[in-house]
Design an enzyme around this catalytic site. Structure first.
Site, PDB file in Angstrom:
ATOM      1  N   LYS A   1       0.840  -1.207   0.000  1.00  0.00           N
ATOM      2  CA  LYS A   1       0.000   0.000   0.000  1.00  0.00           C
ATOM      3  C   LYS A   1       0.872   1.253   0.000  1.00  0.00           C
ATOM      4  O   LYS A   1       2.083   1.173   0.279  1.00  0.00           O
ATOM      5  CB  LYS A   1      -0.939  -0.020   1.205  1.00  0.00           C
ATOM      6  CG  LYS A   1      -0.235  -0.007   2.546  1.00  0.00           C
ATOM      7  CD  LYS A   1      -1.221  -0.304   3.686  1.00  0.00           C
ATOM      8  CE  LYS A   1      -0.506  -0.311   5.025  1.00  0.00           C
ATOM      9  NZ  LYS A   1      -1.381  -0.821   6.103  1.00  0.00           N
TER      10      LYS A   1
ATOM     11  N   TYR B   1      15.956  29.415   7.344  1.00  0.00           N
ATOM     12  CA  TYR B   1      14.703  29.996   7.855  1.00  0.00           C
ATOM     13  C   TYR B   1      14.666  29.999   9.379  1.00  0.00           C
ATOM     14  O   TYR B   1      15.090  29.025  10.014  1.00  0.00           O
ATOM     15  CB  TYR B   1      13.509  29.184   7.358  1.00  0.00           C
ATOM     16  CG  TYR B   1      13.154  29.413   5.907  1.00  0.00           C
ATOM     17  CD1 TYR B   1      12.751  30.666   5.449  1.00  0.00           C
ATOM     18  CD2 TYR B   1      13.210  28.356   4.996  1.00  0.00           C
ATOM     19  CE1 TYR B   1      12.415  30.859   4.122  1.00  0.00           C
ATOM     20  CE2 TYR B   1      12.869  28.547   3.672  1.00  0.00           C
ATOM     21  CZ  TYR B   1      12.477  29.804   3.233  1.00  0.00           C
ATOM     22  OH  TYR B   1      12.144  29.993   1.923  1.00  0.00           O
TER      23      TYR B   1
HETATM   24  C1  PLP Z   1      -0.626  -1.830   6.733  1.00  0.00           C
HETATM   25  C2  PLP Z   1      -1.196  -3.098   7.236  1.00  0.00           C
HETATM   26  C3  PLP Z   1      -0.361  -4.197   7.487  1.00  0.00           C
HETATM   27  C4  PLP Z   1       1.157  -4.114   7.426  1.00  0.00           C
HETATM   28  O1  PLP Z   1       1.600  -3.463   8.594  1.00  0.00           O
HETATM   29  P1  PLP Z   1       3.158  -3.295   8.919  1.00  0.00           P
HETATM   30  O2  PLP Z   1       3.182  -2.766  10.304  1.00  0.00           O
HETATM   31  O3  PLP Z   1       3.691  -2.310   7.930  1.00  0.00           O
HETATM   32  O4  PLP Z   1       3.767  -4.637   8.766  1.00  0.00           O
HETATM   33  C5  PLP Z   1      -0.953  -5.389   7.862  1.00  0.00           C
HETATM   34  N1  PLP Z   1      -2.301  -5.494   7.983  1.00  0.00           N
HETATM   35  C6  PLP Z   1      -3.131  -4.455   7.767  1.00  0.00           C
HETATM   36  C7  PLP Z   1      -4.593  -4.620   7.926  1.00  0.00           C
HETATM   37  C8  PLP Z   1      -2.607  -3.219   7.403  1.00  0.00           C
HETATM   38  O5  PLP Z   1      -3.433  -2.179   7.198  1.00  0.00           O
END
Ligand code: PLP
Length: 364
Positions: A34, A261
């Site tokens: 994702k 800045y």
């Molecule tokens: C993002 C996500 C993961 C992966 O999580 P990590 O901490 O990056 O390993 C697993 N399950 C669900 C439902 C998620 O949304």
């Protein structure tokens, strides 16, 4: 020469981290891609993992469709599930797995046609694989208690559902001293007792630190990119992204003069300042403080002054050999991204998924 801001992505390291995930979890593991693979480029990462992984997971349908469009044929799970009936139909037609966490999603599945085109004919086929989500205590999404069983039965009764898996998500798996993970495991096991289906509980932290949570499927995200979710680290992982740029201007400032800045950095010694072509619009955290680690031509160095949109400044005083054209690593093999995140008061997930605008190259 073009702007030197650059992210190098090591697909070999990505594959080795996946192998580590699978080895520690046992069973099968979804590679979570994702948010454009946490800023690493979802299509390239999916292609780099193709043939090595049991499947992928993304947050929403468009992310899954982009992978299908790129020729990825392995299973892809959509973790947020469908947002409407149309998305449900599209997912079914492209054999994309759907998380199911509320009642309406089951109705959309029940209403989706259970046909698939086979050449000129259409054939009846059970095409939908549902991942029924159980709320075991995180209270973000999912069915609770007896509703789990009812939802499972309702899905079982849908003629177009070809598979059901059971999943839940852990809220505090990165905290070994918390008793919440055990409570969540117990709640999940109780809610799903006797239901015939593969199960999935572990994210990266669950997989690293909670052997009791291991079931049929793991869901590995951040660890694939070489970030250990535990502090101190529990796994042997390799960084995948090296974010770097170059010094493109140098100046000397006298004691008492300031840099950047807000004049945040005040020179307490005669200071040689290197200007680096990378800023917060590339995803580097704007609130990184003076002293945040960098590597200058391979040697440890420090950020000084407030990060600008397109530039940042580093201290070259103790790097007499460095000058225009010197390479500055912002994170990667020499500077752990988790250290930068900690200095900036955030987590590696956020700064990695914010990376943009830089040239990406893939090796391995
Ligand atoms: C993002 C996500 C993961 C992966 O999580 P990590 O901490 O990056 O390993 C697993 N399950 C669900 C439902 C998620 O949304």
């Amino acid at each position: 020469m073009s702007r030197p801001a650059h992210a190098r992505i090591d697909l070999g390291a990505l594959r080795r981290n996946y192998a580590t995930a699978r080895r520690s979890h046992g069973g099968q593991v979804l590679a979570v891609l994702k948010a454009d693979a946490y800023g690493h480029g979802a299509v390239a990462c999916a292609q780099g993992l193709a043939g090595h992984v049991d499947g992928y997971a993304v947050a929403f349908l468009d992310e899954a469709l982009a992978l299908r469009q790129a020729g990825i044929e392995a299973p892809i799970l959509v973790l947020e599930g469908a947002f409407d009936a149309e998305e449900t139909r599209v997912a079914a037609a492209r054999a994309i797995w759907l998380a199911v966490h509320r009642r309406e999603q089951i109705e959309w599945i029940a209403a989706a046609p259970n046909v698939r085109s086979a050449g000129r004919k259409t054939v009846e086929a059970a095409t939908i694989h549902a991942w029924l989500k159980v709320d075991s205590g995180m209270h973000r999404a999912g069915f609770i208690g007896d509703d789990v069983r009812a939802a499972y039965q309702r899905l079982r009764a849908c003629r177009n559902v070809g598979g059901i898996s059971l999943m839940t998500h852990l809220a505090r798996a990165d905290e070994p001293a918390s008793d919440m993970t055990d409570a969540q495991i117990r709640a999940f096991d109780a809610a799903t007792q006797g239901l015939e289906a593969p199960r999935s509980v572990c994210n990266s932290a669950g997989l690293a630190a909670w052997p009791r949570a291991r079931r049929d499927w793991g869901r590995a995200g951040i660890m694939l990119y070489g970030v250990d979710p535990m502090d101190p680290p529990a796994l042997a992982l390799e960084p995948v992204m090296t974010l770097s740029s170059q010094v493109f201007s140098v100046r000397d400032v006298a004691v008492g003069e300031t840099v950047g800045y807000g004049a945040r950095f005040v020179a307490r010694r005669p200071t040689r300042v290197g200007l680096v072509a990378l800023g917060y619009a590339d995803g580097y955290p704007r609130n990184a403080p003076d002293g945040t680690p960098v590597a200058i031509d391979g040697r440890p160095g420090q950020l000084i002054g407030r990060v600008s949109m397109d530039m940042l400044t580093v201290d070259l005083t103790d790097h007499p050999q460095a000058g225009i054209g010197s390479t500055v690593e912002l994170w990667g093999r020499q500077v752990p991204v988790a250290q930068v995140a900690k200095a900036a008061g955030t987590i590696a997930y956020e700064i990695l998924s914010n990376v943009k605008r830089v040239t990406r190259t893939y090796i391995g």
